[in-house]
Scaffold this motif. Structure first.
Motif, mmCIF file in Angstrom:
data_model
loop_
_atom_site.group_PDB
_atom_site.id
_atom_site.type_symbol
_atom_site.label_atom_id
_atom_site.label_comp_id
_atom_site.label_asym_id
_atom_site.label_seq_id
_atom_site.Cartn_x
_atom_site.Cartn_y
_atom_site.Cartn_z
ATOM 1 N N GLU A 41 0.839 -1.243 0.052
ATOM 2 C CA GLU A 41 0.118 0.033 0.036
ATOM 3 C C GLU A 41 0.810 1.344 0.035
ATOM 4 O OE1 GLU A 41 -3.325 2.188 2.762
ATOM 5 O OE2 GLU A 41 -2.655 -0.021 3.251
ATOM 6 N N ASN A 42 2.074 1.169 0.647
ATOM 7 C CA ASN A 42 2.879 2.263 0.764
ATOM 8 C C ASN A 42 3.349 2.709 -0.511
ATOM 9 O OD1 ASN A 42 4.491 4.466 2.498
ATOM 10 N ND2 ASN A 42 6.173 3.043 1.758
ATOM 11 N N TYR A 43 4.027 1.795 -1.134
ATOM 12 C CA TYR A 43 4.587 1.886 -2.448
ATOM 13 C C TYR A 43 3.500 2.204 -3.422
ATOM 14 C CZ TYR A 43 8.987 0.442 -1.481
ATOM 15 O OH TYR A 43 10.535 0.736 -0.890
ATOM 16 N N ARG A 44 2.174 1.779 -3.435
ATOM 17 C CA ARG A 44 1.093 2.068 -4.329
ATOM 18 C C ARG A 44 0.688 3.560 -4.295
ATOM 19 N NH1 ARG A 44 -3.313 -0.720 -2.148
ATOM 20 N NH2 ARG A 44 -2.678 -2.800 -3.161
ATOM 21 N N ASN A 45 0.891 4.206 -3.305
ATOM 22 C CA ASN A 45 0.622 5.556 -3.294
ATOM 23 C C ASN A 45 1.541 6.469 -3.941
ATOM 24 O OD1 ASN A 45 -1.710 4.907 -1.585
ATOM 25 N ND2 ASN A 45 -0.627 5.432 0.320
ATOM 26 N N SER A 46 2.753 6.078 -3.675
ATOM 27 C CA SER A 46 3.851 6.711 -4.459
ATOM 28 C C SER A 46 4.033 6.616 -5.893
ATOM 29 C CB SER A 46 5.283 6.396 -3.788
ATOM 30 O OG SER A 46 5.766 5.192 -3.943
ATOM 31 N N PHE A 47 3.471 5.051 -6.306
ATOM 32 C CA PHE A 47 3.963 4.840 -7.565
ATOM 33 C C PHE A 47 2.764 5.506 -8.281
ATOM 34 C CE2 PHE A 47 6.028 0.521 -7.247
ATOM 35 C CZ PHE A 47 7.045 0.953 -6.752
ATOM 36 N N ALA A 48 1.332 5.575 -7.996
ATOM 37 C CA ALA A 48 0.266 6.228 -8.627
ATOM 38 C C ALA A 48 0.652 7.751 -9.007
ATOM 39 C CB ALA A 48 -0.917 6.015 -7.698
ATOM 40 N N GLN A 49 1.125 8.439 -7.802
ATOM 41 C CA GLN A 49 1.720 9.613 -8.184
ATOM 42 C C GLN A 49 2.575 9.919 -9.372
ATOM 43 O OE1 GLN A 49 3.102 11.191 -4.324
ATOM 44 N NE2 GLN A 49 1.223 10.960 -3.161
ATOM 45 N N GLU A 50 3.321 8.975 -9.409
ATOM 46 C CA GLU A 50 4.468 9.014 -10.454
ATOM 47 C C GLU A 50 3.784 8.513 -11.768
ATOM 48 O OE1 GLU A 50 7.918 10.086 -12.252
ATOM 49 O OE2 GLU A 50 7.706 10.038 -9.957
ATOM 50 N N ILE A 51 3.017 7.758 -11.957
ATOM 51 C CA ILE A 51 2.260 7.291 -12.959
ATOM 52 C C ILE A 51 1.284 8.598 -13.538
ATOM 53 C CG2 ILE A 51 0.648 5.612 -14.111
ATOM 54 C CD1 ILE A 51 1.853 3.552 -12.551
ATOM 55 N N ASN A 52 0.722 9.099 -12.534
ATOM 56 C CA ASN A 52 -0.225 10.234 -12.804
ATOM 57 C C ASN A 52 0.729 11.440 -13.632
ATOM 58 O OD1 ASN A 52 -2.651 9.224 -12.225
ATOM 59 N ND2 ASN A 52 -2.318 9.773 -9.990
ATOM 60 N N THR A 53 1.850 11.461 -13.318
ATOM 61 C CA THR A 53 2.743 12.616 -13.612
ATOM 62 C C THR A 53 3.316 12.408 -14.762
ATOM 63 O OG1 THR A 53 3.019 13.336 -11.489
ATOM 64 C CG2 THR A 53 4.716 14.204 -13.014
ATOM 65 N N SER A 54 4.308 11.020 -15.051
ATOM 66 C CA SER A 54 5.101 10.676 -16.175
ATOM 67 C C SER A 54 4.587 9.564 -16.808
ATOM 68 C CB SER A 54 6.538 10.494 -15.601
ATOM 69 O OG SER A 54 6.639 11.786 -14.842
ATOM 70 N N GLY A 55 3.432 8.766 -16.507
ATOM 71 C CA GLY A 55 3.003 7.617 -17.201
ATOM 72 C C GLY A 55 3.888 6.462 -16.603
ATOM 73 N N ILE A 56 3.163 5.200 -17.096
ATOM 74 C CA ILE A 56 4.073 3.996 -16.738
ATOM 75 C C ILE A 56 5.733 3.764 -16.944
ATOM 76 C CG2 ILE A 56 4.212 1.476 -17.034
ATOM 77 C CD1 ILE A 56 1.079 1.723 -17.587
ATOM 78 N N ASP A 57 5.714 4.390 -18.245
ATOM 79 C CA ASP A 57 7.385 4.465 -18.492
ATOM 80 C C ASP A 57 8.149 5.523 -17.672
ATOM 81 O OD1 ASP A 57 7.282 2.757 -20.639
ATOM 82 O OD2 ASP A 57 6.804 4.202 -22.113
ATOM 83 N N GLY A 58 7.626 6.388 -17.252
ATOM 84 C CA GLY A 58 8.328 7.359 -16.379
ATOM 85 C C GLY A 58 8.390 6.658 -14.956
ATOM 86 N N LEU A 59 7.538 6.031 -14.496
ATOM 87 C CA LEU A 59 7.712 5.251 -13.107
ATOM 88 C C LEU A 59 8.879 4.463 -13.342
ATOM 89 C CD1 LEU A 59 7.302 4.139 -10.224
ATOM 90 C CD2 LEU A 59 5.361 2.690 -11.309
ATOM 91 N N ILE A 60 8.863 3.476 -14.614
ATOM 92 C CA ILE A 60 10.080 2.559 -14.789
ATOM 93 C C ILE A 60 11.133 3.249 -14.835
ATOM 94 C CG2 ILE A 60 10.916 1.102 -16.678
ATOM 95 C CD1 ILE A 60 7.981 0.314 -17.352
ATOM 96 N N ASN A 61 11.363 4.362 -15.473
ATOM 97 C CA ASN A 61 12.685 5.078 -15.677
ATOM 98 C C ASN A 61 13.205 5.680 -14.438
ATOM 99 O OD1 ASN A 61 12.541 4.742 -18.371
ATOM 100 N ND2 ASN A 61 11.378 6.587 -18.880
ATOM 101 N N LYS A 62 12.080 6.192 -13.605
ATOM 102 C CA LYS A 62 12.590 6.699 -12.016
ATOM 103 C C LYS A 62 13.136 5.386 -11.273
ATOM 104 C CE LYS A 62 10.845 9.207 -8.295
ATOM 105 N NZ LYS A 62 9.880 9.889 -7.654
ATOM 106 N N LEU A 63 12.614 4.355 -11.354
ATOM 107 C CA LEU A 63 12.915 3.206 -10.584
ATOM 108 C C LEU A 63 14.360 2.844 -11.103
ATOM 109 C CD1 LEU A 63 9.898 0.828 -10.203
ATOM 110 C CD2 LEU A 63 10.914 2.123 -8.226
ATOM 111 N N ALA A 64 14.348 2.682 -12.356
ATOM 112 C CA ALA A 64 15.791 2.565 -13.120
ATOM 113 C C ALA A 64 16.915 3.550 -12.672
ATOM 114 C CB ALA A 64 15.657 2.295 -14.506
#
Length: 218
Positions: free
Chosen positions: A185-208
């Motif tokens: 749940e903790n990661y879901r909240n932060s991941f959702a914020q990143e996806i809303n801002t930069s999309g799924i690829d944005g989240l992948i790139n941020k994690l990478a």
């Protein structure tokens, strides 16, 4: 509680996850047989004890030997974690929108991030022990919460695990709760914020990028 103590609590338990699955395939076969025949309480207790005893007996691990810590995770922990479910739950409703390639990348980067986080904390294990507490659901169901208490110096730490059972693989962990906070749940909240801002690829790139930066420091 500070972050380092919280991470040690997780590592003293079971959720010290991550590492390429292919290197653990042989171990997963025997582990699946064991988890199929083991109750969830007994499984959590066994894996916790195995990890703690291994670190306590190895000075190199206590000094932060990444290779040894990774090998310990691969053989003692990874076979008992449903990492695909953990990742999909952390990504939430966006998981279905991701392509198979994006899902694979998300799982790999999330796996790598947790590996780097928890191998460092695992090296801090010294005198911790794990005590199993009464479960919150019937043991004959397909899902259960196993409650544990990590004891060492200082106050005990409540650590709960969500496990699911399948006929093929037996019991596997897919979430962990430390002091009332579920990891997924903790990661879901932060991941959702990143996806809303930069999309799924944005989240992948941020994690990478986070993983690349962390790797450069080791």
């Amino acid at each position: 509680m500070n972050a380092s103590k919280l991470l040690v609590a997780i590592c003293a338990g079971v959720l010290t996850v991550a590492a390429p699955v292919l290197r653990a395939q042989t171990t997963e076969v025997s582990a699946s047989m064991a988890s199929t025949m083991t109750s969830p309480d007994a499984l959590v207790q066994k894996v916790s004890n195995d990890v703690l005893e291994a670190v306590k007996a190895d000075k190199a691990m206590q000094a932060g030997d990444v290779k040894k810590l990774n090998a310990l995770i691969e053989t003692k922990v990874l076979p008992y974690v449903n990492f695909q479910r953990m990742t999909s739950a952390a990504v939430g409703r966006y998981w279905r929108q991701a392509t198979p390639e994006q899902q694979a990348s998300l799982e790999q980067e999330f796996r790598t991030m947790l590996l780097r986080t928890y191998t460092g904390a695992l090296s801090q294990v010294r005198d911790q022990t794990v005590q199993i507490k009464p479960s919150r659901a019937a043991q004959d169901g397909d899902e259960v919460i196993v409650r544990t208490e990590v004891r060492g110096k200082g106050d005990p730490i409540q650590l709960d695990y969500r496990l699911e059972k399948s006929p093929a693989t037996g019991w596997k962990i897919y979430d962990v709760n430390v002091l009332g906070v579920w990891l997924v749940e903790n990661y879901r909240n932060s991941f959702a914020q990143e996806i809303n801002t930069s999309g799924i690829d944005g989240l992948i790139n941020k994690l990478a990028q986070r993983n690349k930066t962390a790797a450069a420091r080791t």
